[in-house]
Every structure is written in C-alpha cells, then in structure tokens.
Design a protein around this motif. Structure first.
Motif, PDB file in Angstrom:
ATOM      1  N   ARG A 161       0.622  -0.886  -0.053  1.00 22.26           N
ATOM      2  CA  ARG A 161      -0.204  -0.192   0.299  1.00 22.26           C
ATOM      3  C   ARG A 161       0.604   1.273  -0.322  1.00 22.26           C
ATOM      4  NH1 ARG A 161      -4.401  -1.998   3.790  1.00 22.26           N
ATOM      5  NH2 ARG A 161      -4.620  -4.145   3.460  1.00 22.26           N
TER       6      ARG A 161
ATOM      7  N   GLU B  27      -6.289  -6.619  -3.126  1.00 18.52           N
ATOM      8  CA  GLU B  27      -5.141  -7.388  -2.514  1.00 18.52           C
ATOM      9  C   GLU B  27      -5.933  -8.060  -1.641  1.00 18.52           C
ATOM     10  OE1 GLU B  27      -2.263  -5.688   0.258  1.00 18.52           O
ATOM     11  OE2 GLU B  27      -3.730  -3.381   0.079  1.00 18.52           O
TER      12      GLU B  27
ATOM     13  N   PRO C 186     -12.805   1.827  -1.407  1.00 17.11           N
ATOM     14  CA  PRO C 186     -11.931   0.936   0.163  1.00 17.11           C
ATOM     15  C   PRO C 186     -12.443   0.039   1.023  1.00 17.11           C
ATOM     16  CG  PRO C 186     -11.069   3.344  -0.733  1.00 17.11           C
ATOM     17  CD  PRO C 186     -12.327   3.136  -0.660  1.00 17.11           C
TER      18      PRO C 186
ATOM     19  N   THR D   2      -8.483  -1.464  -1.236  1.00 20.50           N
ATOM     20  CA  THR D   2      -7.397  -1.044  -0.043  1.00 20.50           C
ATOM     21  C   THR D   2      -7.031   0.109  -0.745  1.00 20.50           C
ATOM     22  OG1 THR D   2      -4.715  -2.555  -1.052  1.00 20.50           O
ATOM     23  CG2 THR D   2      -6.448  -3.552   0.637  1.00 20.50           C
ATOM     24  N   GLU D   3      -7.293   0.120  -1.739  1.00 20.94           N
ATOM     25  CA  GLU D   3      -6.500   1.987  -2.425  1.00 20.94           C
ATOM     26  C   GLU D   3      -7.626   1.743  -3.495  1.00 20.94           C
ATOM     27  OE1 GLU D   3      -5.152   3.727  -0.850  1.00 20.94           O
ATOM     28  OE2 GLU D   3      -4.092   2.405   0.502  1.00 20.94           O
TER      29      GLU D   3
END
Length: 315
Positions: free
Chosen positions: A104, A126, A148, A135-136
C-alpha cells in the motif's frame, strides 16, 4: 473484477460487503470496530452521539461507553459541542501499522499517477483470507462498489487474474465452484490471461439487475427443469472476458486487471476501470500499460525499500 450476480457462488460472485460484516466472534470488540469504522467514513467531520447510535444500531449507553473509553485512549476526540471524531492516538497506531502493508505504501503514489496518465479510475486489490479486498482507490469510479474496504470473494467467474498463475490444483478447485456452463470457457480464459498478462471484465453494468433477478428466481423453490432453463439464461447473459479472436471494432470494457506477485503467488492486482467501449487497439494498449504497472509494483514489492516508486514509469 466486477461483482456480478446474486448470493450464490454458482451464479457468479457473492454479494460484495464491507470488511468486518461477518457475525462477530466478540461483540464488545465488534462495537468498537463499528464506531471507528463509522468515524473513519466521515474523516474531517464530528458526529453526534445520536447519529452514531442511529448508524451503528448500538444502544445509547453502549455507544457512550465505547466512545468514552476511545476518547480516554485518544483514539477519538470529543469537541465542545459533544460531537466525536477520530483522534491522533489512532493516527499514531495507523502509521505504525503501515509497515505491515508495504504494498500500500509503495503503490499509492504510482496508481494515482497511473490513473492521471490514463484518465480513468484505478484501484489496488489485495488478497486476504480467501477474499479480495479493495485497499486503495485513485480517481472517481463510476461504479459504486469500487471503494476502499469492499471485499470480493475469491470465487468464479471473477478475480481471474488471481488464479491464472496459481498451481493447477488451486485452479481446479476454483473451477469446481464455477457454473458447469462456464467451466470450459474459464479454462480458455485463464490461459489467455496468463498469455497476455491481464484480465478483462466485459459485463455491462446495466446487465446486473437482470442477472440478479434471474439468479434469485433460479435459487428460489422451483422445478428442476425451470432451474436449468434459468441457469442457461444466466450463462447466455454472462460472457467471461475476451479471447484473442473475439475483439471487434468496439469492445465493452468495465475493468482491466493485472497481477502483482509476491514470490510466485499473485498477492494483489492493479485494476484500471475504463467502464466504456474501447477499440481493440485501445484495449490492448490499456492492458499492456496495466500489466507494466503490475510488473513495476511487483519489482518494488520484491525490493521492499522506501525508495519512491515515482521514478518507475511503466508504459
């Protein structure tokens, strides 16, 4: 990597859910997570106790007790009006925790730059505990599920970029959960993904409501012949990925996803989100650029240094 239909694996992908939505093993801990999760979705705002109670379904006494302790530990703050927001104590913990997730840290700036160069949203997904977690996110996706914390099950026919390079036994297990009508296609698609280095999600977003309705009917108490007919209709509506000889002048592309490796395992993917029609040349160019972005992140993750990755310019 687009959520498709309904609640059953064999109809496609399971419903997308927020992290932590499963039944809690420790209700008191889950209450703390609920409160922190709510406040984290309103960064910069302070929420009243009444709103926190309403949005978490906690009792007023429980929410007050949780917030009192969190405030004492500096994970939340209480302003002069009695409203609550995130505290610096939580920020300190979050920054320490970042070291446990090097990808990240390494990926955030590059995917933002990649998104700006391509002019489309891009996200990082992920692998975690048999699921895929967004996650981003860079840019502003047109699809509401891209944010997210969204969790996607590692189930066919999606997340193919995570399985294409897996050992044969893992691929066979994954294929075993697929609708029988899709298995031959999925075998060919996994080979195509390995060959070109990226997957393509081609399901048009406006097909999802029809697919969901058909899946709900199929999974309701109906006769076997009707269930089989509904299953066939679902298979007809879903076309999984593009094989090399299927590209035409205009190709509906929702996402293009390329793998990020840790050793020989696909641990994550960088996912570009054009959600539009692309020519064969445009799709190939975007796929190549996405694959090169994945390769750059794989190299950075292998090195695992603090050197900024902005010097790496894929494509």
């Amino acid at each position: 990597m687009t959520p498709t239909i309904g609640p059953k694996r064999h109809a496609g992908q399971e419903p997308v859910s927020e992290i932590g939505s499963a039944a809690p093993a420790s209700p008191p801990t889950h209450r703390v997570v609920q409160v922190i999760g709510l406040l984290s979705r309103h960064v910069g705002d302070h929420l009243s106790l009444a709103r926190i109670v309403r949005e978490t379904d906690l009792s007023r006494a429980t929410a007050h007790a949780v917030l009192t302790q969190l405030t004492a530990d500096h994970w939340t703050v209480r302003d002069a009006d009695g409203n609550y927001g995130l505290g610096l104590g939580l920020l300190t913990v979050a920054r320490r925790a970042e070291s446990a997730f090097p990808l990240r840290r390494l990926a955030l700036t590059p995917i933002r730059e990649f998104s700006a160069r391509q002019g489309i949203p891009v996200f990082l997904a992920e692998r975690e505990d048999g699921a895929i977690v967004i996650t981003e996110v860079a840019g502003t996706p047109t699809l509401p599920w891209i944010r997210p914390g969204r969790r996607l099950p590692l189930a066919p026919p999606v997340v193919r970029e995570f399985l294409a390079w897996a050992p044969e036994s893992d691929r066979e297990t994954w294929l075993g959960h697929a609708d029988p009508a899709h298995r031959d296609r999925l075998v060919a698609v996994l080979a195509a993904v390995r060959n070109r280095g990226y997957s393509v999600e081609r399901l048009a977003d406006d097909s999802a409501p029809m697919l969901e309705a058909l899946a709900a009917l199929r999974d309701s108490p109906v006769t076997d012949p009707l269930r089989n007919r509904l299953g066939a209709m679902i298979a007809d509506l879903i076309t999984i990925d593009y094989l090399p000889d299927e590209l035409g002048p205009a190709n509906a592309v929702v996402t293009v996803a390329a793998p990020i490796f840790l050793g020989s395992t696909v641990t994550a993917a960088v996912v570009a989100c054009p959600d539009t029609l692309l020519s064969a040349e445009e799709l190939t160019a975007l796929g190549t650029a996405t694959r090169e972005m994945g390769d750059a992140l794989t190299a950075a993750l292998r090195q695992d240094t603090t050197t900024p990755l902005t010097t790496v310019q894929p494509g």
